[in-house]
Design a protein around this motif. Structure first.
Motif, mmCIF file in Angstrom:
data_model
loop_
_atom_site.group_PDB
_atom_site.id
_atom_site.type_symbol
_atom_site.label_atom_id
_atom_site.label_comp_id
_atom_site.label_asym_id
_atom_site.label_seq_id
_atom_site.Cartn_x
_atom_site.Cartn_y
_atom_site.Cartn_z
ATOM 1 N N ARG A 28 0.865 -1.188 0.000
ATOM 2 C CA ARG A 28 0.000 0.000 0.000
ATOM 3 C C ARG A 28 0.903 1.240 0.000
ATOM 4 N N VAL A 29 0.869 2.003 -1.083
ATOM 5 C CA VAL A 29 1.783 3.141 -1.232
ATOM 6 C C VAL A 29 1.089 4.431 -0.791
ATOM 7 N N ILE A 30 1.690 5.119 0.175
ATOM 8 C CA ILE A 30 1.148 6.374 0.708
ATOM 9 C C ILE A 30 2.152 7.477 0.408
ATOM 10 N N THR A 31 1.721 8.524 -0.302
ATOM 11 C CA THR A 31 2.660 9.580 -0.723
ATOM 12 C C THR A 31 2.121 10.954 -0.322
ATOM 13 N N PRO A 32 2.387 11.379 0.909
ATOM 14 C CA PRO A 32 1.876 12.674 1.361
ATOM 15 C C PRO A 32 2.654 13.840 0.765
ATOM 16 N N ASP A 33 1.998 15.004 0.748
ATOM 17 C CA ASP A 33 2.697 16.258 0.463
ATOM 18 C C ASP A 33 3.232 16.796 1.783
ATOM 19 N N LEU A 34 4.539 17.064 1.831
ATOM 20 C CA LEU A 34 5.112 17.675 3.036
ATOM 21 C C LEU A 34 4.617 19.120 3.131
ATOM 22 N N ARG A 41 -1.235 22.200 3.861
ATOM 23 C CA ARG A 41 -1.120 23.524 4.484
ATOM 24 C C ARG A 41 0.280 23.712 5.069
ATOM 25 N N LEU A 42 0.745 24.955 5.059
ATOM 26 C CA LEU A 42 2.059 25.255 5.634
ATOM 27 C C LEU A 42 1.970 25.394 7.155
ATOM 28 N N GLY A 43 0.880 25.972 7.639
ATOM 29 C CA GLY A 43 0.765 26.170 9.087
ATOM 30 C C GLY A 43 1.683 27.275 9.570
ATOM 31 N N ASP A 44 1.731 27.486 10.878
ATOM 32 C CA ASP A 44 2.529 28.614 11.386
ATOM 33 C C ASP A 44 3.615 28.185 12.370
ATOM 34 N N GLU A 45 3.957 26.888 12.371
ATOM 35 C CA GLU A 45 5.050 26.443 13.242
ATOM 36 C C GLU A 45 6.403 26.904 12.690
ATOM 37 N N ASP A 46 7.379 26.997 13.610
ATOM 38 C CA ASP A 46 8.730 27.336 13.172
ATOM 39 C C ASP A 46 9.265 26.229 12.264
ATOM 40 N N PRO A 47 10.100 26.605 11.290
ATOM 41 C CA PRO A 47 10.628 25.601 10.361
ATOM 42 C C PRO A 47 11.466 24.545 11.064
ATOM 43 N N ALA A 158 6.195 25.003 -7.016
ATOM 44 C CA ALA A 158 6.460 25.096 -5.571
ATOM 45 C C ALA A 158 6.051 26.462 -5.026
ATOM 46 N N PRO A 159 5.213 26.504 -3.981
ATOM 47 C CA PRO A 159 4.806 27.779 -3.386
ATOM 48 C C PRO A 159 5.973 28.439 -2.650
ATOM 49 N N PRO A 160 6.187 29.737 -2.848
ATOM 50 C CA PRO A 160 7.330 30.432 -2.235
ATOM 51 C C PRO A 160 7.407 30.258 -0.714
ATOM 52 N N GLY A 161 6.268 30.338 -0.039
ATOM 53 C CA GLY A 161 6.292 30.195 1.425
ATOM 54 C C GLY A 161 6.812 28.838 1.862
ATOM 55 N N ALA A 162 6.393 27.799 1.148
ATOM 56 C CA ALA A 162 6.843 26.442 1.473
ATOM 57 C C ALA A 162 8.328 26.275 1.172
ATOM 58 N N VAL A 163 8.777 26.863 0.074
ATOM 59 C CA VAL A 163 10.189 26.778 -0.312
ATOM 60 C C VAL A 163 11.074 27.380 0.778
ATOM 61 N N ALA A 164 10.717 28.585 1.237
ATOM 62 C CA ALA A 164 11.524 29.262 2.259
ATOM 63 C C ALA A 164 11.484 28.495 3.576
#
Length: 245
Positions: A28-34, A41-47, A158-164
């Protein structure tokens, strides 16, 4: 047997298309988006790679999966190492592809911050100019135009916020050799023989650190071995998964 595959920077789970198709008969292959990539969602936690690892543990809960084989390529490998550190009981095996266990050098951290700042300031071109050429091997650049185009499209999406956020998360990650030495599950280390970002020497060092590790070198592949040589990549992963049954 569930297999979780974690994608490279700055791509999304779309990079695993060939793996989802080819390995579905094995497991069973599960491939989430980080966080922040693809549909997540990016959320607001520190990187931090720890936050991404905790996301994966929550995903396993949501999917009703107690233990899985978890594998990651490049950034996905860093997240897999963080998962080994924080949630070792969730793993029945680990796959580290085109990644490294050492922390960033000062120069590498500075370069990540440069790219993060540039992207947030509207300079998305830095990904195509500086990051894209390092992701694919010489053979792919010379002979696999379709693959180059596909990777380019994934990078552009790639969304800029996620990249940074991801660059800063990777810059802050710790050295993981102690984590590897403590592992008591089977490990597969995979690397493209043309990978310049995390070359075969990094893969060899990881394989030597793990008590039970198998090293597979994918010929004529660069940093994105799973996309550049999917048949060879899928074959070694399928063999590894079968060995755990």
């Amino acid at each position: 047997m569930p297999l979780v595959l974690l994608h490279a920077f700055p791509l999304s789970s779309a990079m695993w298309l060939a793996q989802r198709e080819a390995l579905a008969g094995e497991c069973r292959v599960i491939t989430p988006d980080l966080r922040g990539f693809g549909g997540s969602r990016l959320g607001d936690e520190d990187p931090s790679v720890d936050a991404m690892a905790d996301d994966v543990a929550r995903l396993l809960d949501d999917e009703g999966v107690e233990r899985a084989v978890v594998g990651g390529l490049s950034m996905g490998g860093y997240v897999t190492m963080a998962l080994c550190r924080r949630h070792p009981d969730r793993l029945m095996g680990a796959i580290f592809a085109d990644t490294k266990a050492s922390a960033d050098t000062e120069a590498a951290r500075a370069n990540r911050e440069r790219i993060a700042a540039a992207v947030l300031n509207g300079g998305a071109g830095v990904l195509l100019d500086d990051v894209l050429p390092t992701l694919i091997g010489t053979t792919t650049k010379q002979r696999r135009g379709m693959v180059v185009g596909r990777v380019r499209g994934l990078v552009q999406a790639a969304p800029p916020g996620a990249v940074a956020w991801a660059q800063r998360a990777m810059a802050g990650r710790p050295d993981s050799f102690e984590t590897l030495r403590a592992l008591d599950v089977p490990v597969l280390v995979v690397v493209g023989d043309e990978d310049e970002l995390s070359p075969p020497s990094d893969a060899e060092a990881m394989a030597q650190a793990v008590p039970e590790a198998k090293l597979a070198v994918i010929e004529k592949a660069g940093h994105l071995s799973a996309i550049e040589q999917p048949e060879a990549f899928n074959a070694v992963v399928a063999e590894f998964v079968r060995s755990l049954r």
